[in-house]
Design a protein around this motif. Structure first.
Motif, PDB file in Angstrom:
ATOM      1  N   LEU A  13       0.831  -1.206   0.000  1.00 50.71           N
ATOM      2  CA  LEU A  13       0.000   0.000   0.000  1.00 50.71           C
ATOM      3  C   LEU A  13       0.867   1.258   0.000  1.00 50.71           C
ATOM      4  O   LEU A  13       0.573   2.240  -0.707  1.00 50.71           O
ATOM      5  N   LEU A  14       1.934   1.234   0.784  1.00 44.41           N
ATOM      6  CA  LEU A  14       2.827   2.388   0.830  1.00 44.41           C
ATOM      7  C   LEU A  14       3.529   2.613  -0.507  1.00 44.41           C
ATOM      8  O   LEU A  14       3.677   3.752  -0.960  1.00 44.41           O
ATOM      9  N   ARG A  15       3.961   1.561  -1.144  1.00 41.72           N
ATOM     10  CA  ARG A  15       4.595   1.694  -2.461  1.00 41.72           C
ATOM     11  C   ARG A  15       3.623   2.303  -3.461  1.00 41.72           C
ATOM     12  O   ARG A  15       4.005   3.157  -4.279  1.00 41.72           O
ATOM     13  N   SER A  16       2.370   1.865  -3.414  1.00 42.70           N
ATOM     14  CA  SER A  16       1.350   2.421  -4.297  1.00 42.70           C
ATOM     15  C   SER A  16       1.121   3.896  -3.996  1.00 42.70           C
ATOM     16  O   SER A  16       0.986   4.728  -4.916  1.00 42.70           O
ATOM     17  N   ALA A  17       1.083   4.247  -2.699  1.00 42.99           N
ATOM     18  CA  ALA A  17       0.886   5.637  -2.299  1.00 42.99           C
ATOM     19  C   ALA A  17       2.022   6.527  -2.799  1.00 42.99           C
ATOM     20  O   ALA A  17       1.802   7.650  -3.266  1.00 42.99           O
ATOM     21  N   ILE A  18       3.252   6.020  -2.714  1.00 37.76           N
ATOM     22  CA  ILE A  18       4.412   6.785  -3.182  1.00 37.76           C
ATOM     23  C   ILE A  18       4.299   7.033  -4.681  1.00 37.76           C
ATOM     24  O   ILE A  18       4.562   8.140  -5.169  1.00 37.76           O
ATOM     25  N   GLU A  19       3.891   6.004  -5.417  1.00 35.36           N
ATOM     26  CA  GLU A  19       3.740   6.162  -6.868  1.00 35.36           C
ATOM     27  C   GLU A  19       2.636   7.159  -7.198  1.00 35.36           C
ATOM     28  O   GLU A  19       2.726   7.909  -8.183  1.00 35.36           O
ATOM     29  N   ALA A  20       1.596   7.204  -6.376  1.00 36.86           N
ATOM     30  CA  ALA A  20       0.477   8.120  -6.626  1.00 36.86           C
ATOM     31  C   ALA A  20       0.814   9.570  -6.291  1.00 36.86           C
ATOM     32  O   ALA A  20       0.116  10.492  -6.733  1.00 36.86           O
ATOM     33  N   LEU A  21       1.875   9.793  -5.520  1.00 36.05           N
ATOM     34  CA  LEU A  21       2.258  11.147  -5.119  1.00 36.05           C
ATOM     35  C   LEU A  21       2.991  11.874  -6.242  1.00 36.05           C
ATOM     36  O   LEU A  21       3.776  11.290  -6.980  1.00 36.05           O
ATOM     37  N   ARG A  22       2.770  13.179  -6.323  1.00 31.45           N
ATOM     38  CA  ARG A  22       3.594  14.009  -7.198  1.00 31.45           C
ATOM     39  C   ARG A  22       4.937  14.231  -6.509  1.00 31.45           C
ATOM     40  O   ARG A  22       5.032  14.141  -5.276  1.00 31.45           O
ATOM     41  N   PRO A  23       5.998  14.524  -7.254  1.00 26.94           N
ATOM     42  CA  PRO A  23       7.270  14.872  -6.621  1.00 26.94           C
ATOM     43  C   PRO A  23       7.103  16.075  -5.695  1.00 26.94           C
ATOM     44  O   PRO A  23       6.471  17.074  -6.055  1.00 26.94           O
ATOM     45  N   GLY A  24       7.609  15.970  -4.489  1.00 25.26           N
ATOM     46  CA  GLY A  24       7.417  17.009  -3.484  1.00 25.26           C
ATOM     47  C   GLY A  24       6.204  16.790  -2.608  1.00 25.26           C
ATOM     48  O   GLY A  24       6.050  17.444  -1.574  1.00 25.26           O
ATOM     49  N   GLY A  25       5.341  15.862  -3.007  1.00 25.41           N
ATOM     50  CA  GLY A  25       4.161  15.558  -2.204  1.00 25.41           C
ATOM     51  C   GLY A  25       4.524  14.712  -0.993  1.00 25.41           C
ATOM     52  O   GLY A  25       5.623  14.172  -0.887  1.00 25.41           O
ATOM     53  N   SER A  26       3.591  14.592  -0.060  1.00 24.37           N
ATOM     54  CA  SER A  26       3.881  13.843   1.166  1.00 24.37           C
ATOM     55  C   SER A  26       2.743  12.895   1.507  1.00 24.37           C
ATOM     56  O   SER A  26       1.590  13.104   1.107  1.00 24.37           O
ATOM     57  N   LEU A  27       3.102  11.852   2.228  1.00 24.20           N
ATOM     58  CA  LEU A  27       2.108  10.887   2.678  1.00 24.20           C
ATOM     59  C   LEU A  27       2.273  10.658   4.169  1.00 24.20           C
ATOM     60  O   LEU A  27       3.358  10.825   4.726  1.00 24.20           O
ATOM     61  N   VAL A  28       1.185  10.272   4.792  1.00 24.64           N
ATOM     62  CA  VAL A  28       1.194   9.870   6.194  1.00 24.64           C
ATOM     63  C   VAL A  28       0.737   8.420   6.269  1.00 24.64           C
ATOM     64  O   VAL A  28      -0.268   8.037   5.661  1.00 24.64           O
ATOM     65  N   TYR A  29       1.509   7.634   7.010  1.00 24.17           N
ATOM     66  CA  TYR A  29       1.175   6.233   7.260  1.00 24.17           C
ATOM     67  C   TYR A  29       0.769   6.106   8.722  1.00 24.17           C
ATOM     68  O   TYR A  29       1.462   6.621   9.615  1.00 24.17           O
ATOM     69  N   SER A  30      -0.343   5.444   8.983  1.00 17.44           N
ATOM     70  CA  SER A  30      -0.797   5.292  10.369  1.00 17.44           C
ATOM     71  C   SER A  30      -1.430   3.924  10.576  1.00 17.44           C
ATOM     72  O   SER A  30      -1.940   3.297   9.650  1.00 17.44           O
ATOM     73  N   THR A  31      -1.366   3.465  11.827  1.00 14.79           N
ATOM     74  CA  THR A  31      -2.042   2.242  12.251  1.00 14.79           C
ATOM     75  C   THR A  31      -2.589   2.468  13.659  1.00 14.79           C
ATOM     76  O   THR A  31      -2.207   3.418  14.333  1.00 14.79           O
ATOM     77  N   CYS A  32      -3.444   1.551  14.095  1.00 14.79           N
ATOM     78  CA  CYS A  32      -3.940   1.596  15.477  1.00 14.79           C
ATOM     79  C   CYS A  32      -3.468   0.363  16.241  1.00 14.79           C
ATOM     80  O   CYS A  32      -4.235  -0.260  16.977  1.00 14.79           O
ATOM     81  N   THR A  33      -2.191   0.021  16.033  1.00 14.20           N
ATOM     82  CA  THR A  33      -1.590  -1.110  16.728  1.00 14.20           C
ATOM     83  C   THR A  33      -0.261  -0.697  17.349  1.00 14.20           C
ATOM     84  O   THR A  33       0.383   0.250  16.886  1.00 14.20           O
ATOM     85  N   LEU A  34       0.145  -1.425  18.379  1.00 17.34           N
ATOM     86  CA  LEU A  34       1.438  -1.208  19.018  1.00 17.34           C
ATOM     87  C   LEU A  34       2.558  -1.983  18.324  1.00 17.34           C
ATOM     88  O   LEU A  34       3.725  -1.832  18.674  1.00 17.34           O
TER      89      LEU A  34
END
Length: 320
Positions: free
Chosen positions: A233-254
């Motif tokens: 999912l993160l790799r896909s998100a990176i590909e979907a971003l424009r250069p200079g864009g940012s992503l946040v990854y989050s979970t609700c687990t320890l």
């Protein structure tokens, strides 16, 4: 009070004892106490700016609630109480917007970290049930917000949530999809300014109260495969971003395997992203949340006495 009558699933608790006892050390004892005690859980009240609930604000003040994140993001009206308890929920009513959304206050931290600005193209890749999408629209007016949820039943839940909080003129800039998030990067490469990946994960609070031993056993078995999905999912998100864009990854687990290890893998194998520093945000919220020490590439909220928020892991990456 239904949750209080639920039985703790012992096999899940035993599994967490083995893994989190090693990962968190002494901090696990307090987090464990909070996770297995729903009577201590706290809920925040996120007001809906589109329904202008001014009388509700007065009512919350009278009941002892106080504003959270006011200095960090004034447009986000989130209220918390210093004591456990849950504000009454509102039912969905066709044609009428709800005044507020109840949620774990820590779940707003990914939205704060994303820092959406007016006019930006934004993707909420794993959007159901919709709380973070609602929060994004309280913070800014994106040029377009794509809310994706692969599962059909959860997608319908997401759609109802959006319809309950967002007026039609704003919904014209919101699109809901039922796509596999792993494919979005290939379908729309370089399209987004911001991407939120609130990934499928070991939901610690929910799993501890699994409805059956069979369900719990299946979840524990599937847990080993979650990091692979999260990385995809993160790799896909990176590909979907424009250069200079940012992503946040989050979970609700320890789980470190689903949190820092996932981010470390992506940073080590994707040469076009850098980790963003969240220390300023951590300092700004440290009075209201207990943050784990020694966490690399992000921050981890630990459930604590009087601050029974989380778990919530948040990391931010920028595409270069």
């Amino acid at each position: 009070m239904g949750k209080l009558r639920k039985q703790i699933c012992q096999c899940v608790l035993d599994h967490f004892e083995r893994s989190y006892g090693k990962e968190l050390g002494e901090a696990w004892a307090t987090a464990r106490e909070m996770l297995i005690s729903p009577q201590y859980w706290q809920y925040a009240v996120l007001l809906n700016k589109f329904s202008s609930p001014s009388e509700l604000e007065k009512h919350l003040h009278l009941k002892g609630y106080r504003r959270l994140f006011e200095c960090i993001l004034p447009s986000l009206k989130c209220y918390i109480s210093g004591t456990p308890g849950r504000f009454p929920a509102q039912r969905h009513a066709f044609g009428k917007l709800k005044d507020y959304y109840l949620l774990n206050a820590a779940s707003l931290l990914p939205v704060l970290a994303l820092a959406v600005k007016d006019g930006e193209f934004v993707l909420d890749m794993c959007a159901a049930p919709g709380g973070k999408s609602i929060a994004i629209l309280q913070c800014a007016s994106p040029g377009h917000l794509h809310c994706n949820e692969r599962d059909r039943e959860r997608s319908q839940w997401l759609q109802q949530t959006l319809e309950s909080f967002i007026p039609e003129h704003v919904m014209s800039s919101v699109t809901t999809w039922e796509l596999d998030g792993r494919q979005i990067g290939q379908l729309w490469p370089g399209m987004y300014d911001k991407v939120l990946v609130d990934a499928p994960c070991s939901n610690d609070r929910s799993w501890l109260f699994s409805s059956s031993v069979q369900q719990a056993t299946l979840r524990i078995a599937q847990r080993r495969r979650l990091p692979s999905l999260q990385i995809q999912l993160l790799r896909s998100a990176i590909e979907a971003l424009r250069p200079g864009g940012s992503l946040v990854y989050s979970t609700c687990t320890l789980s470190g395997a689903e949190n820092g290890d996932v981010i470390a893998h992506v940073l080590n194998n994707c040469g076009n992203v850098l980790a963003e520093d969240l220390s300023d945000m951590a300092a700004a919220v440290s009075q209201d949340f207990t943050l784990a020490t020694g966490v690399h590439h992000g921050l981890l909220v630990l459930p604590d006495r009087g601050k029974a928020w989380g778990p919530m892991y948040v990391a931010k990456l920028r595409k270069i």
